[in-house]
Write an enzyme that holds these catalytic residues in place. Structure first.
Site, PDB file in Angstrom:
ATOM      1  N   ASP A   1       0.797  -1.234   0.000  1.00 30.90           N
ATOM      2  CA  ASP A   1       0.000   0.000   0.000  1.00 30.90           C
ATOM      3  C   ASP A   1       0.832   1.287   0.000  1.00 30.90           C
ATOM      4  O   ASP A   1       0.367   2.332  -0.418  1.00 30.90           O
ATOM      5  CB  ASP A   1      -0.967   0.008   1.206  1.00 30.90           C
ATOM      6  CG  ASP A   1      -0.258  -0.322   2.530  1.00 30.90           C
ATOM      7  OD1 ASP A   1       0.983  -0.393   2.545  1.00 30.90           O
ATOM      8  OD2 ASP A   1      -0.944  -0.520   3.545  1.00 30.90           O
ATOM      9  N   HIS A   2       2.082   1.212   0.452  1.00 25.86           N
ATOM     10  CA  HIS A   2       2.894   2.429   0.572  1.00 25.86           C
ATOM     11  C   HIS A   2       3.706   2.717  -0.694  1.00 25.86           C
ATOM     12  O   HIS A   2       3.659   3.799  -1.250  1.00 25.86           O
ATOM     13  CB  HIS A   2       3.886   2.294   1.736  1.00 25.86           C
ATOM     14  CG  HIS A   2       3.291   2.393   3.097  1.00 25.86           C
ATOM     15  ND1 HIS A   2       2.429   1.457   3.608  1.00 25.86           N
ATOM     16  CD2 HIS A   2       3.454   3.320   4.077  1.00 25.86           C
ATOM     17  CE1 HIS A   2       2.089   1.808   4.854  1.00 25.86           C
ATOM     18  NE2 HIS A   2       2.695   2.934   5.152  1.00 25.86           N
ATOM     19  N   ASP A  39       3.298  -1.579  11.413  1.00 24.75           N
ATOM     20  CA  ASP A  39       2.944  -0.203  11.095  1.00 24.75           C
ATOM     21  C   ASP A  39       2.312   0.398  12.345  1.00 24.75           C
ATOM     22  O   ASP A  39       1.512  -0.261  13.017  1.00 24.75           O
ATOM     23  CB  ASP A  39       1.950  -0.173   9.929  1.00 24.75           C
ATOM     24  CG  ASP A  39       1.754   1.231   9.408  1.00 24.75           C
ATOM     25  OD1 ASP A  39       2.301   1.542   8.325  1.00 24.75           O
ATOM     26  OD2 ASP A  39       1.068   2.028  10.083  1.00 24.75           O
ATOM     27  N   ARG A  58      -0.817  12.537  10.383  1.00 24.82           N
ATOM     28  CA  ARG A  58       0.485  13.148  10.724  1.00 24.82           C
ATOM     29  C   ARG A  58       0.765  14.337   9.821  1.00 24.82           C
ATOM     30  O   ARG A  58       0.540  14.245   8.611  1.00 24.82           O
ATOM     31  CB  ARG A  58       1.622  12.118  10.562  1.00 24.82           C
ATOM     32  CG  ARG A  58       1.543  11.042  11.599  1.00 24.82           C
ATOM     33  CD  ARG A  58       2.704  10.063  11.559  1.00 24.82           C
ATOM     34  NE  ARG A  58       2.523   9.178  12.693  1.00 24.82           N
ATOM     35  CZ  ARG A  58       2.807   7.873  12.699  1.00 24.82           C
ATOM     36  NH1 ARG A  58       3.335   7.304  11.630  1.00 24.82           N
ATOM     37  NH2 ARG A  58       2.584   7.159  13.777  1.00 24.82           N
ATOM     38  N   SER A  95       6.234   6.627  13.476  1.00 20.91           N
ATOM     39  CA  SER A  95       6.063   5.353  12.780  1.00 20.91           C
ATOM     40  C   SER A  95       6.769   4.192  13.475  1.00 20.91           C
ATOM     41  O   SER A  95       7.550   4.375  14.402  1.00 20.91           O
ATOM     42  CB  SER A  95       6.600   5.473  11.361  1.00 20.91           C
ATOM     43  OG  SER A  95       7.988   5.272  11.369  1.00 20.91           O
ATOM     44  N   ARG A 126       8.727   2.282  11.661  1.00 23.14           N
ATOM     45  CA  ARG A 126       9.790   1.891  10.714  1.00 23.14           C
ATOM     46  C   ARG A 126      11.086   1.570  11.451  1.00 23.14           C
ATOM     47  O   ARG A 126      11.680   2.427  12.103  1.00 23.14           O
ATOM     48  CB  ARG A 126       9.974   2.966   9.645  1.00 23.14           C
ATOM     49  CG  ARG A 126      10.537   4.291  10.108  1.00 23.14           C
ATOM     50  CD  ARG A 126      10.484   5.323   8.989  1.00 23.14           C
ATOM     51  NE  ARG A 126       9.106   5.703   8.712  1.00 23.14           N
ATOM     52  CZ  ARG A 126       8.707   6.926   8.377  1.00 23.14           C
ATOM     53  NH1 ARG A 126       9.572   7.894   8.230  1.00 23.14           N
ATOM     54  NH2 ARG A 126       7.421   7.185   8.162  1.00 23.14           N
TER      55      ARG A 126
HETATM   56  C1  MIC Z   1       3.597   6.140   8.596  1.00 20.92           C
HETATM   57  O1  MIC Z   1       2.416   6.473   8.593  1.00 20.92           O
HETATM   58  O2  MIC Z   1       4.501   6.851   9.081  1.00 20.92           O
HETATM   59  C2  MIC Z   1       3.973   4.804   7.982  1.00 20.92           C
HETATM   60  C3  MIC Z   1       4.678   5.083   6.720  1.00 20.92           C
HETATM   61  O3  MIC Z   1       2.810   4.083   7.688  1.00 20.92           O
HETATM   62  C4  MIC Z   1       4.836   4.059   8.998  1.00 20.92           C
HETATM   63  C5  MIC Z   1       5.411   2.802   8.508  1.00 20.92           C
HETATM   64  C6  MIC Z   1       6.601   2.992   7.616  1.00 20.92           C
HETATM   65  O4  MIC Z   1       7.397   3.899   7.836  1.00 20.92           O
HETATM   66  O5  MIC Z   1       6.738   2.204   6.674  1.00 20.92           O
HETATM   67  C7  MIC Z   1       4.122   3.759  10.320  1.00 20.92           C
HETATM   68  O6  MIC Z   1       3.153   4.417  10.643  1.00 20.92           O
HETATM   69  O7  MIC Z   1       4.582   2.894  11.071  1.00 20.92           O
HETATM   70 FE1  SF4 Z   2      -0.340   4.748   5.100  1.00 23.00          FE
HETATM   71 FE2  SF4 Z   2       0.859   5.333   7.411  1.00 23.00          FE
HETATM   72 FE3  SF4 Z   2      -0.519   7.177   6.056  1.00 23.00          FE
HETATM   73 FE4  SF4 Z   2      -1.804   5.214   7.223  1.00 23.00          FE
HETATM   74  S1  SF4 Z   2      -0.598   6.790   8.245  1.00 23.00           S
HETATM   75  S2  SF4 Z   2      -2.167   6.000   5.164  1.00 23.00           S
HETATM   76  S3  SF4 Z   2      -0.391   3.505   6.956  1.00 23.00           S
HETATM   77  S4  SF4 Z   2       1.363   6.163   5.393  1.00 23.00           S
END
Ligand code: MIC
Ligand code: SF4
Length: 642
Positions: free
Chosen positions: A62-63, A117, A378, A536, A538
Site C-alpha cells: 500500500d505504501h 505499522d 500526521r 512510525s 519503521r
Molecule cells: C507512517 O504512517 O509513518 C507509515 C509510513 O505508515 C509508517 C510505517 C513505515 O514507515 O513504513 C508507520 O506508521 O509505522
Molecule cells: Fe499509510 Fe501510514 Fe498514512 Fe496510514 S498513516 S495511510 S499507513 S502512510
C-alpha cells in the site's frame, strides 16, 4: 475486569498483568505492509523457519506504489513470492491500505493482532487489541515466539452524548484528545473507550479514533464489540466472526477521561504536529492551496460518500488542488458503482490510486509555502515531500468544504446543506485481490530483485563505548526526522546501505558523512529530549543508524516502538537520570562507557564519562531480562538464532 485486561488475560503466556511488568502474549494475526514488510520477511527468512506459526498472516502492499523504476515492483514481487512461500495471504497492490482492508476483511473481536505499522491500532475499532511493531518483532512472532511487551496503564475514556450532525466526525474526537493530552500524553498507556457515547459511533468511526490514538503515543486503543460491531461484520458478510467483548460493569481503570461528544466543535491540527489542535473557527479565513482526502484514518465509505455529496453540483475552487485517495478497493468500487466517483470527478477532484499516497509523501506534494489541508494523521515537517509547506489535519467533511471555498472555514459556517449519510447495510464483497497462501509451497522460489539486500547484523556488544555525540536534538523527534520517507527515499527500504544516506537529512545534511567517518573508529552517539522516536514503526530508523555505527542514544524519554527497534538492532537506549545534564551536554563531546557487558547484563544505572568536558553522569538502563540478552547478542536476529 476491563476489556483490555480480558483480552490480554486470554492470550497471556508470560508474566501477570501488573502495570510496568513484562508480559508475553499469544498472537492471532500478524500483518506487514510493503515499506516495512520487505525487512520483516527477509528477517523471517533469516530466522530459518519454514512456514509462519501464527494462525493468520497477511502481507499488504500500500505504501510503495509509485513504481517510477524497478525498485517498488521488485519489492512487490518479493513480497508476493515470500507470502506464498512462508504461508501468508497476499493483498495485491490496489487492494487498499493495510489497516482499512484488515478492518474490513480480517479483524475479529477479542483477537490480538500485530502489524508492522504504527497505525495497526485501527483494528481496535473492532474490539481487538492491536499493536504496531517493528518488522523484526513481527518476524520473531511469526516464527513462533510470544509477543513481549511492558504492561501499560489502562486509561478509560468515557464518551457521553453524540456528535452534532452532520459536520462533526470521529476525527474531531481524537483531535480533541490530542489537544488535551499532546503527542506524548499516551506513552505507556492503552486507551479503552466506554460509556453511552460509544453506541453513537459505527465501526469505521471508532477505527478513526483508535487509528490516531497512535499520535498520542499510546500503546493501543480499543472499543468494545457490541451490536454496532455486529452490524458492520454482517454488512461485510462476516457475522460468524462476531462475539460480544466488553468491560464488566464495575471495571476499574488507572485513570478516567471524559468527553462529551455533543460539546465538540470541528477541530484542526496546525503545522507541524498532530497535537497543535485548535477549533477551526479560531483560524477561519486563511487561504488553502491543496486538500488531500483519504489515508487509513479517514477513508470509510461513509466519509467518502459524504465527500461526494458535498462536491455534487459544485466545483473545486480554482486555486485549490483536491486529491482523493480511497483507502480500499471495496470503498473505491462502491463509490464507482453508486455514482459518487462521477460527482468527485465532475467537481474537479484529482482521483488518486487506492494507497497511502500523499500521506507518506508518495506524490501530491504541495508547492513551496503552500497550505495543504489533509484528513490524515500526521503533519510532521517535510512528510508531505516539501519542507517548506504547511500541513493541517482535519475531518474529511470540513476538508472538502475548504476545497470548495478555497479558505479555512468551519463547515457549519458554509452555505452547504449536507444530507446525513450512514455506513451501508451491505458492503460489496469482492476479494479477488486477496491471494490465500498455497498448500504446495516448497517449490516456490522467492524472487529478489537487485535492490533487495541482506539485513545487516551488528556484532555482539563490546565492553567499552568511546564515541562522540554526532547530533544533539530537541523534544518529540519523529522517525520521519530520523529516517525520512517520501518518493525519493522509500524505494530503498530493502537496501540499508543506500537508505542510510538519508538518515537525518532533513535536520542535518552533514550527518551521513560525519557518521561514516566515525563508524570504523568506535562509532557515534545521538542525544535527544522527550518522546524520542515518536511516530512510525519503521525499524529503518534504527537499522540505518546502526549501520552507520551509532552505538547509543541518550534521551529524556523514548517512544515505545522506536525504543524496542533500537534494542532489536543492538543500539543502547539510555535515559538521563537527571534531565538537566541534557542542557550541559554538547554535540561533539566524546563520551565513554565502561564495563558494558556487566552493566548491560545486570545494572540499572550506567556511569558515563564526558571526556571532553571532564564530568560524569548517570544514565538509566531501563531494560528487562530479555532486552538485556538481546543487546548483549547485538540484536534480536542474533538472539533468535540462539
Ligand atoms: C507512517 O504512517 O509513518 C507509515 C509510513 O505508515 C509508517 C510505517 C513505515 O514507515 O513504513 C508507520 O506508521 O509505522
Ligand atoms: Fe499509510 Fe501510514 Fe498514512 Fe496510514 S498513516 S495511510 S499507513 S502512510
Amino acid at each position: 475486569m476491563n476489556l483490555t485486561q480480558k483480552i490480554l488475560h486470554s492470550h497471556l503466556v508470560i508474566g501477570d498483568l501488573k502495570e510496568g511488568s513484562s508480559i508475553g502474549l499469544n498472537i492471532d494475526e500478524v500483518y506487514t505492509q510493503d515499506a516495512t514488510g520487505t525487512m520483516a520477511w527477509l528477517q523471517f527468512e533469516a530466522i530459518g523457519i519454514e512456514r509462519v506459526k501464527v494462525p493468520l498472516a497477511v502481507s499488504y502492499v500500500d505504501h510503495n506504489m509509485i513504481q517510477s523504476n524497478f525498485m517498488n515492483p521488485d519489492d512487490h514481487q518479493f513480497l508476493q513470492s515470500s507470502a506464498a512461500r512462508f504461508g501468508a495471504w497476499f493483498s495485491r497492490p490496489g487492494n487498499g491500505i493495510c489497516h482499512q482492508v484488515n478492518l474490513e476483511r480480517f479483524a475479529k473481536p477479542g483477537n490480538i493482532v500485530l502489524g508492522t505499522d504504527s497505525h495497526t491500532p485501527t483494528n481496535g475499532g473492532m474490539g481487538m487489541i492491536a499493536f504496531g511493531v517493528g518488522g523484526l518483532d513481527a518476524a520473531t512472532v511469526m516464527a513462533g515466539s510470544p509477543f513481549e511487551i511492558t504492561m501499560p496503564k489502562i486509561i478509560g475514556v468515557k464518551l457521553i452524548g453524540a456528535l452534532q450532525k452532520p459536520w462533526l466526525t470521529a476525527m474531531d474526537v481524537i483531535l480533541e484528545l490530542l489537544r488535551r493530552l499532546t503527542v506524548k500524553g499516551g506513552v505507556g498507556k492503552i486507551f479503552e473507550y466506554f460509556g453511552d457515547g460509544v453506541k453513537t459511533l459505527n465501526v469505521p468511526q471508532r477505527a478513526t479514533i483508535t487509528n490516531m490514538g497512535a499520535e498520542l503515543g499510546a500503546t493501543t486503543s480499543i472499543f468494545p464489540s457490541d451490536e454496532i460491531t455486529f452490524s458492520f461484520l454482517k454488512a461485510q458478510g462476516r457475522e460468524g466472526d462476531f462475539k460480544v467483548f466488553k468491560a464488566d460493569n464495575d471495571a476499574k481503570y488507572d485513570e478516567i477521561i471524559e468527553i462529551d461528544l455533543s460539546s465538540l466543535t470541528p477541530m484542526i491540527a496546525k503545522p507541524h504536529s498532530p497535537d497543535a489542535v485548535v477549533k477551526i473557527k479560531d483560524i477561519e479565513g486563511q487561504k488553502v492551496d491543496q486538500v488531500c482526502i483519504g489515508s487509513c484514518t479517514n477513508s470509510s465509505y461513509q466519509a467518502m460518500k459524504s465527500v461526494a455529496a458535498i462536491l455534487k453540483g459544485r466545483q473545486v475552487h480554482k486555486d485549490v488542488n483536491l486529491h482523493i485517495n480511497p483507502g480500499s478497493k471495496q470503498v473505491a468500487e462502491m463509490l464507482a458503482r453508486d455514482g459518487s466517483l462521477a460527482e468527485m470527478i465532475a467537481a474537479g477532484a484529482r482521483i488518486m490510486e487506492v494507497s497511502c499516497g500523499p500521506c507518506i509523501g508518495m506524490g501530491s506534494s504541495p508547492a513551496t509555502g503552500q497550505t495543504s489541508i489533509r484528513t490524515f494523521n500526521r503533519n510532521f515537517k517535510g512528510r508531505s515531500g516539501n519542507n517548506d509547506a504547511f500541513v493541517y489535519l482535519t475531518n474529511p467533511l470540513a476538508a472538502c468544504v475548504m476545497a470548495i471555498t478555497g479558505h479555512i472555514i468551519d463547515p457549519r459556517d458554509s452555505e452547504i446543506n449536507l444530507e446525513i449519510i450512514e455506513e451501508p447495510d451491505t458492503f460489496l464483497i469482492n476479494d479477488n485481490m486477496l491471494i490465500p497462501p498455497p498448500e504446495n509451497f516448497r517449490d516456490i522460489k522467492i524472487i529478489k530483485g537487485p535492490n533487495i539486500k541482506e539485513v545487516p547484523v551488528k556484532s555482539p556488544a563490546s565492553d567499552v563505548i568511546s564515541a562522540p555525540i554526532l547530533l544533539k536534538l530537541g523534544d518529540n523527534i519523529t522517525t520521519d526526522d530520523i529516517m525520512p520517507a517520501g518518493s525519493k527515499v522509500l524505494p530503498y527500504r530493502s537496501n540499508i546501505p543506500e537508505i542510510s544516506k538519508f538518515v537525518f537529512t532533513n535536520i542535518d545534511e552533514t550527518f551521513y558523512e560525519r557518521a561514516i567517518k566515525t563508524r570504523e573508529k568506535g562509532g557515534g552517539i545521538i542525544v535527544g529530549g522527550e518522546n524520542y522516536g515518536q511516530g512510525s514503526s519503521r525499524e529503518h530508523a534504527a537499522i540505518a543508524p546502526m549501520y552507520l555505527g551509532i552505538q547509543a542514544v541518550i534521551v529524556k524519554s523514548f517512544a515505545r516502538i522506536h525504543r524496542t527497534n533500537l534494542i532489536n538492532f543492538g543500539i543502547l537506549p539510555l535515559i538521563f537520570s537527571v534531565p538537566s545534564i541534557y542542557e550541559k551536554i554538547m554535540q561533539g563531546d566524546r563520551l565513554e562507557m565502561k564495563d558494558l557487558l556487566k552493566n548491560i547484563d545486570s545494572s540499572r544505572i550506567l556511569k558515563v564519562d564526558n571526556e571532553t568536558s571532564n564530568y560524569s553522569f548517570d544514565c538509566i538502563l531501563n531494560l528487562n531480562q530479555r532486552e538485556r540478552a538481546i543487546l548483549l547478542k547485538g540484536g534480536l536476529l542474533s538472539y533468535s538464532r540462539g
